[in-house]
Design a protein around this motif. Structure first.
Motif, mmCIF file in Angstrom:
data_model
loop_
_atom_site.group_PDB
_atom_site.id
_atom_site.type_symbol
_atom_site.label_atom_id
_atom_site.label_comp_id
_atom_site.label_asym_id
_atom_site.label_seq_id
_atom_site.Cartn_x
_atom_site.Cartn_y
_atom_site.Cartn_z
ATOM 1 N N ASN A 230 0.850 -1.185 0.000
ATOM 2 C CA ASN A 230 0.000 0.000 0.000
ATOM 3 C C ASN A 230 0.889 1.239 0.000
ATOM 4 O O ASN A 230 1.831 1.342 0.791
ATOM 5 C CB ASN A 230 -0.922 0.047 1.217
ATOM 6 C CG ASN A 230 -1.816 1.275 1.177
ATOM 7 O OD1 ASN A 230 -2.698 1.380 0.324
ATOM 8 N ND2 ASN A 230 -1.570 2.219 2.073
ATOM 9 N N ILE A 231 0.588 2.155 -0.908
ATOM 10 C CA ILE A 231 1.319 3.418 -1.001
ATOM 11 C C ILE A 231 0.466 4.524 -0.419
ATOM 12 O O ILE A 231 -0.715 4.669 -0.774
ATOM 13 C CB ILE A 231 1.659 3.747 -2.466
ATOM 14 C CG1 ILE A 231 2.515 2.641 -3.080
ATOM 15 C CG2 ILE A 231 2.392 5.086 -2.557
ATOM 16 C CD1 ILE A 231 2.674 2.770 -4.578
ATOM 17 N N VAL A 232 1.045 5.317 0.461
ATOM 18 C CA VAL A 232 0.352 6.449 1.070
ATOM 19 C C VAL A 232 0.664 7.697 0.246
ATOM 20 O O VAL A 232 1.778 8.221 0.297
ATOM 21 C CB VAL A 232 0.788 6.640 2.536
ATOM 22 C CG1 VAL A 232 0.010 7.797 3.176
ATOM 23 C CG2 VAL A 232 0.570 5.352 3.329
ATOM 24 N N LEU A 233 -0.301 8.145 -0.528
ATOM 25 C CA LEU A 233 -0.065 9.256 -1.445
ATOM 26 C C LEU A 233 0.365 10.516 -0.719
ATOM 27 O O LEU A 233 1.158 11.305 -1.241
ATOM 28 C CB LEU A 233 -1.327 9.525 -2.277
ATOM 29 C CG LEU A 233 -1.808 8.371 -3.159
ATOM 30 C CD1 LEU A 233 -3.054 8.786 -3.933
ATOM 31 C CD2 LEU A 233 -0.717 7.913 -4.116
ATOM 32 N N ASP A 234 -0.161 10.722 0.487
ATOM 33 C CA ASP A 234 0.199 11.906 1.271
ATOM 34 C C ASP A 234 1.695 12.000 1.517
ATOM 35 O O ASP A 234 2.231 13.088 1.761
ATOM 36 C CB ASP A 234 -0.485 11.891 2.650
ATOM 37 C CG ASP A 234 -1.916 11.405 2.637
ATOM 38 O OD1 ASP A 234 -2.196 10.362 2.014
ATOM 39 O OD2 ASP A 234 -2.758 12.061 3.263
ATOM 40 N N HIS A 235 2.395 10.864 1.451
ATOM 41 C CA HIS A 235 3.814 10.822 1.808
ATOM 42 C C HIS A 235 4.755 10.869 0.600
ATOM 43 O O HIS A 235 5.972 10.876 0.785
ATOM 44 C CB HIS A 235 4.108 9.557 2.621
ATOM 45 C CG HIS A 235 3.415 9.524 3.945
ATOM 46 N ND1 HIS A 235 3.408 8.412 4.747
ATOM 47 C CD2 HIS A 235 2.696 10.470 4.612
ATOM 48 C CE1 HIS A 235 2.718 8.658 5.856
ATOM 49 N NE2 HIS A 235 2.270 9.909 5.779
ATOM 50 N N CYS A 289 9.682 7.507 3.513
ATOM 51 C CA CYS A 289 8.863 6.303 3.673
ATOM 52 C C CYS A 289 7.496 6.566 3.041
ATOM 53 O O CYS A 289 6.796 7.500 3.426
ATOM 54 C CB CYS A 289 8.709 5.960 5.155
ATOM 55 S SG CYS A 289 7.799 4.425 5.456
ATOM 56 N N ILE A 290 7.109 5.764 2.046
ATOM 57 C CA ILE A 290 5.878 6.030 1.294
ATOM 58 C C ILE A 290 4.824 4.943 1.436
ATOM 59 O O ILE A 290 3.753 5.032 0.819
ATOM 60 C CB ILE A 290 6.182 6.227 -0.202
ATOM 61 C CG1 ILE A 290 6.767 4.953 -0.816
ATOM 62 C CG2 ILE A 290 7.111 7.418 -0.420
ATOM 63 C CD1 ILE A 290 6.804 4.968 -2.348
ATOM 64 N N GLY A 291 5.062 3.936 2.258
ATOM 65 C CA GLY A 291 4.058 2.895 2.404
ATOM 66 C C GLY A 291 4.591 1.664 3.085
ATOM 67 O O GLY A 291 5.663 1.693 3.704
ATOM 68 N N GLN A 292 3.851 0.568 2.944
ATOM 69 C CA GLN A 292 4.216 -0.649 3.656
ATOM 70 C C GLN A 292 3.829 -1.872 2.837
ATOM 71 O O GLN A 292 2.836 -1.884 2.104
ATOM 72 C CB GLN A 292 3.522 -0.695 5.025
ATOM 73 C CG GLN A 292 4.097 -1.717 5.988
ATOM 74 C CD GLN A 292 3.594 -1.503 7.414
ATOM 75 O OE1 GLN A 292 2.556 -0.879 7.632
ATOM 76 N NE2 GLN A 292 4.322 -2.011 8.394
ATOM 77 N N ASN A 304 -5.273 10.342 2.734
ATOM 78 C CA ASN A 304 -5.986 10.679 3.973
ATOM 79 C C ASN A 304 -6.670 9.443 4.562
ATOM 80 O O ASN A 304 -7.811 9.486 5.024
ATOM 81 C CB ASN A 304 -7.031 11.779 3.725
ATOM 82 C CG ASN A 304 -6.386 13.075 3.273
ATOM 83 O OD1 ASN A 304 -5.320 13.451 3.746
ATOM 84 N ND2 ASN A 304 -7.041 13.766 2.348
ATOM 85 N N ARG A 305 -5.949 8.316 4.469
ATOM 86 C CA ARG A 305 -6.384 7.028 5.014
ATOM 87 C C ARG A 305 -7.577 6.421 4.287
ATOM 88 O O ARG A 305 -8.194 5.469 4.781
ATOM 89 C CB ARG A 305 -6.684 7.145 6.512
ATOM 90 C CG ARG A 305 -5.479 7.563 7.338
ATOM 91 C CD ARG A 305 -5.771 7.531 8.818
ATOM 92 N NE ARG A 305 -4.584 7.901 9.588
ATOM 93 C CZ ARG A 305 -4.527 7.926 10.915
ATOM 94 N NH1 ARG A 305 -5.607 7.587 11.634
ATOM 95 N NH2 ARG A 305 -3.427 8.273 11.539
ATOM 96 N N LYS A 306 -7.914 6.945 3.115
ATOM 97 C CA LYS A 306 -9.000 6.393 2.314
ATOM 98 C C LYS A 306 -8.441 5.832 1.009
ATOM 99 O O LYS A 306 -7.550 6.421 0.410
ATOM 100 C CB LYS A 306 -10.047 7.472 2.016
ATOM 101 C CG LYS A 306 -10.756 7.994 3.257
ATOM 102 C CD LYS A 306 -11.796 9.049 2.882
ATOM 103 C CE LYS A 306 -12.496 9.567 4.134
ATOM 104 N NZ LYS A 306 -13.507 10.618 3.795
ATOM 105 N N ALA A 307 -8.992 4.700 0.579
ATOM 106 C CA ALA A 307 -8.518 4.070 -0.648
ATOM 107 C C ALA A 307 -8.872 4.936 -1.860
ATOM 108 O O ALA A 307 -9.972 5.463 -1.961
ATOM 109 C CB ALA A 307 -9.143 2.689 -0.793
#
Length: 323
Positions: A230-235, A289-292, A304-307
């Motif tokens: 999962n990539i966190v776009l905010d990061h 760090c952009i995800g896990q 913002n924690r939404k898919a």
């Protein structure tokens, strides 16, 4: 100027003379003698005019990029660049063009202590093929296949500016004058993350260089490791130039799928997270760090924690070819 005169004039004489090169340019093969307890990492990339760089790209930039994209592959394996072979096909002998091309090649070779040991010159449509070889301590090389669920995903530098430069060249966007030089340099003069790659040897579980975009290249890593992510776009490390030019939504898509960044994407376990951040804290290699990694074997993105869904796909050769 004929082929062998061209080789002798432009390519045979160079500043770098490595001690491990027994025999360089001039014979049917080069001979090298690597250090003990070192493996040799080998990579080959071809750059074609109109595909990998616009036709109007400067000769110096083409020379630089031809070397940089190969050294980036070595960096992703944790290898120290050592030798290159260069095959260039060009429509005609333009002495000024070749001189500028060699300037781009040898600037990077001298900086990273890489010696040109052979290659070929032929006549035809402009294309450049480089084979780069590097040294890595036995059993210390990085691969794409070691990521585990729970590992953190990092990238070096910023992503998306090279794609932005290409869109500006194609008149699809208009980059503001204050950003144009830095954005263009991202496309023409990428920096291979050699030192970062070597630092990763003690910390990263998997690594790959970003040539086709985060989604595509992370997909290769996940496929090899049999995991998802999962990539966190905010990061995502996105430049002010990219944000200002296209807005955040489009910036996310370009950062994920634009390609030509030649940054490193790598995974690190929870136990090694602090270690790699500390190891690179005082270097010129900023990391984010952009995800896990997870067990899903799929790549998802959240904002913002939404898919959210990313519609644009990364570039892939032959993707438009009918099967």
């Amino acid at each position: 100027m004929k082929e062998f005169e061209l080789i002798k004039h432009f390519f045979s004489e160079q500043v770098i003379k490595r001690k491990d090169v027994v025999l360089g340019i001039g014979d049917d093969c080069a001979i090298v003698s690597p250090a003990e307890r070192q493996n040799i990492a080998i990579t080959t990339d071809t750059l074609v005019a109109g595909v990998h760089f616009p036709h109007e790209t400067s000769a110096r930039a083409i020379g630089h990029k031809s070397i940089a994209v190969n050294l980036s592959d070595l960096a992703a394996m944790g290898a120290e660049p050592s030798w290159i072979s260069l095959a260039i096909t060009m429509p005609e002998v333009d002495l000024k063009w070749i001189e500028d091309f060699c300037l781009g090649v040898f600037e990077l070779c001298e900086y990273y202590n890489v010696q040109l040991i052979g290659g070929d010159t032929t006549q035809g449509p402009l294309s450049i093929t480089v084979t780069a070889q590097g040294l890595v301590p036995i059993n210390k090389h990085l691969t794409r296949s070691g990521a585990k669920a729970g590992d953190w995903i990092y990238v070096t530098g910023e992503v998306g500016d090279a794609a932005l430069a290409l869109k500006h060249i194609l008149h699809e966007v208009n980059v503001a004058p204050e950003y144009r030089e830095s954005v263009q340099n991202s496309l023409d003069f990428p920096t291979p993350r050699i030192l970062a790659g070597q630092a990763l040897r003690g910390y990263a579980s998997a690594a790959i260089d970003l040539s086709d975009g985060i989604i595509s290249d992370l997909g290769h890593l996940c496929s090899a490791s049999k995991v998802g992510a999962n990539i966190v776009l905010d990061h995502l490390p996105i430049s002010k130039a990219l944000q200002a030019t296209v807005g955040m939504e489009k910036a996310f898509e370009m950062a994920l799928t634009g390609g030509d960044d030649y940054e490193l994407l790598f995974t690190v376990s929870e136990d090694n997270k602090v270690g790699i951040e500390t190891a690179l804290a005082n270097s010129s290699n900023a990391i984010t760090c952009i995800g896990q990694i997870n067990r899903s074997e799929k790549i998802t993105t959240t904002l913002n924690r939404k898919a959210v869904a990313i519609k644009t796909k990364s570039f892939e050769h032959f993707s438009s070819t009918k099967e």
